[in-house]
Structures are given as structure tokens and as C-alpha cells.
Enzyme design. Structure first.
Site, short mmCIF file in Angstrom:
data_model
loop_
_atom_site.label_atom_id
_atom_site.label_comp_id
_atom_site.label_asym_id
_atom_site.label_seq_id
_atom_site.Cartn_x
_atom_site.Cartn_y
_atom_site.Cartn_z
CE LYS A 122 -33.32 135.86 13.90
NZ LYS A 122 -33.89 134.99 14.97
CD GLU A 176 -34.18 139.72 15.19
OE1 GLU A 176 -34.99 139.19 14.42
OE2 GLU A 176 -34.11 139.43 16.40
#
Length: 295
Positions: free
Chosen positions: A213, A176
Site C-alpha cells: 500500500k 505500507e
């Protein structure tokens, strides 16, 4: 590796619920839920309260596999139980929802326009415990605050270094590298980020899978080609501070990109609501986010 969970994450229709607020973000999450800091006097009590909140969400009849593919947990939540089962086991055995674990321990100070992750202390022990608790994968967050190529490449390099360690334990890492949605050069930062990801992806074995993500991109379908890479199991999107409606509207324009929302998922849920009202709010949120995710 649980093959059924792998197939569900690769092909399933729905989204990932992010229930992993931790440390400094927990009081804010609880306040949004209608519980202020006077309700607890130390961290242990705070985590008791937040586990009650997460348990209420997870046990809701609306929190089900038809809309939710997976859920990201905080370490403290992973080590607690719901109805006598560890949280990850409850999610999979009772709900058929794939459990993930947040493994990062916060952000370092900004340098070169980015915030790297702090060193992850005790990572090996944490990953061993995650395997013991039947967790499928992990998630780790760092932040990009400007289109600084030096900084962005450092972030991507660090994310992949940890990803290779996580893969060695048989877990699927979610990387992420969040791009802050309010920066003026977000589009440029995302272009640099994508190029750096493609370069680092070469360091992952052909037989391994990773996930990402990412912030919902300024340019629609920016990550379409990355989604097709054999090593990329799935790409999910964070809401990044957008309201639920705005996040859903932007998400729906990005084909194949599914949600992994936190604040946008629990928006409007409060401790004071009756179960009927609480469940109705959650039902509406899940339906809207799923619709945007499969658009």
C-alpha cells in the site's frame, strides 16, 4: 489460505476499503462523521460508536463486491460482530469482500527522516486470532518524511521483517511504507523506496505473496514493474490526505494501481443523514473510486 480470496485479490476489479482508524485517529474520524467527543466518555464507548459507524457502512446495499474487493479492519472491529457474525465472516459470507486486519500499533518518533513502526506487542497472539476469525491478510503502516536513504532502508527492512512473520501464519501481508505527500523531495523518496523494495523482495520465498500500500507516486506508473513481480499479489494506493477527486485523478493515471482509501471513501458521510442519502453518497464514492482503480 482461501484460494478464492487469493484469486479475487489478484484478478478482481475494484478497490480495498480502509476501515481501520484506531486509537488517536478514531475521534477525528467520528467528528468527520458528525459525532463529537461529547457523545462518548471513554474508549469503550468510543469504540461502540465507531463500530456502529462501520456497521452502517458495511451493511449498506452499496457496499458490495462489484466495487469493493477487500476491507481493512481494526483489531477491535475484527473482534466484534455484525448481525451475529464476526465482522470478517460477515464481509466474506454476506458480501464476498476479503477481510484484512491492521496489525501495527502506531509510529515511533521520527529518526533519519522516517517514522518506523513501534514494536508490535502480542503479534503472535494477534495473528493466531486473525486466523481464527478467518482474516485473509494484514496491513502495517510506517511513514517516510524525507528522501533519506538510511531511514527509508530501515523502514523497508522493518516492513519485510514483519512480513516474513505474517507469512509464516499463512496470512498475506500488506506493507505500507507511506511517503508523506507534502514533502518537497517526494519524487526522490519514492525512487529510493522502490529500489529498497526490490532489494528486500529477494528475501521473500518464491512461493509466497505480499502486497503493498503506497502513496500515489509523483512519476506516473512508477510501480509498473514492481506489479509484475511474481511475489507481488497487488499494489494498492492510499489517498494520503488528497481529496477524493484529486486522489482519483492521480490514481487513474497509474495503470494497475488500485485504491485503498479511508478518508476519501467516507468523505461526506454523516451520522445525521437518512439511509437513502447516506447510501447515495456511498454509492457515488464507490463508483468514482472503482472507475479510477480500473482505469
Amino acid at each position: 489460505m482461501n484460494k478464492e480470496q487469493l484469486e479475487r485479490m489478484q484478478l478482481g476489479q475494484g478497490f480495498i476499503a480502509a476501515l481501520d482508524q484506531s486509537g488517536g485517529s478514531t475521534p477525528k474520524a467520528l467528528k468527520s462523521y458528525g459525532i463529537d467527543e461529547s457523545a462518548y466518555s471513554n474508549n469503550e464507548e468510543m469504540f461502540d460508536v465507531v463500530h456502529e459507524m462501520r456497521t452502517r457502512i458495511i451493511k449498506s446495499p452499496e457496499f458490495k463486491a462489484e466495487g469493493i474487493l477487500g476491507a481493512i479492519l481494526f483489531e477491535n472491529t475484527m473482534d466484534r460482530k455484525i448481525d451475529g457474525k464476526y465482522t470478517a465472516d460477515y464481509l466474506w459470507e454476506e458480501k464476498h469482500i476479503v477481510p484484512f486486519l491492521k496489525v501495527d500499533q502506531g509510529l515511533a518518533d521520527e529518526e533519519d527522516g522516517v517514522q518506523l513502526m513501534k514494536p508490535i506487542k502480542g503479534l503472535d497472539d494477534l495473528l493466531k486470532r486473525a486466523k481464527l476469525r478467518h482474516v485473509f491478510g494484514t496491513k502495517m503502516r510506517s511513514v517516510i518524511n524525507s528522501a533519506n536513504e538510511v531511514g527509508i532502508r530501515k523502514i523497508v527492512k522493518q516492513q519485510f521483517e514483519f512480513a516474513r512473520i505474517i507469512l509464516s501464519y499463512g496470512l498475506i501481508p500488506i506493507l505500507e511504507p507511506e511517503v508523506t505527500i507534502s514533502i518537497s523531495d517526494k519524487k526522490e523518496a519514492e525512487t529510493i523506496l522502490l529500489a529498497a523494495i526490490h532489494e528486500e523482495l529477494k528475501t521473500i520465498k518464491d512461493t509466497d505473496h505480499i502486497m503493498f500500500k503506497l502513496s500515489i507516486p509523483t512519476v506516473d506508473d512508477l510501480y509498473a514493474d514492481l506489479m509484475k513481480a511474481p511475489k507481488v499479489l497487488r499494489i494498492v494506493a492510499l489517498s494520503g490526505g488528497y481529496s477524493r477527486d484529486e486522489a482519483n485523478e492521480k490514481l487513474a493515471r497509474n495503470h494497475g494501481l488500485i485504491a485503498s482509501f479511508s478518508r476519501a471513501l467516507v468523505e461526506g458521510l454523516t451520522f445525521q443523514q437518512t439511509d437513502d442519502v447516506f447510501n447515495k453518497h456511498l454509492e457515488n464514492a464507490i463508483k468514482a473510486i472503482k472507475t479510477a482503480s480500473i482505469a
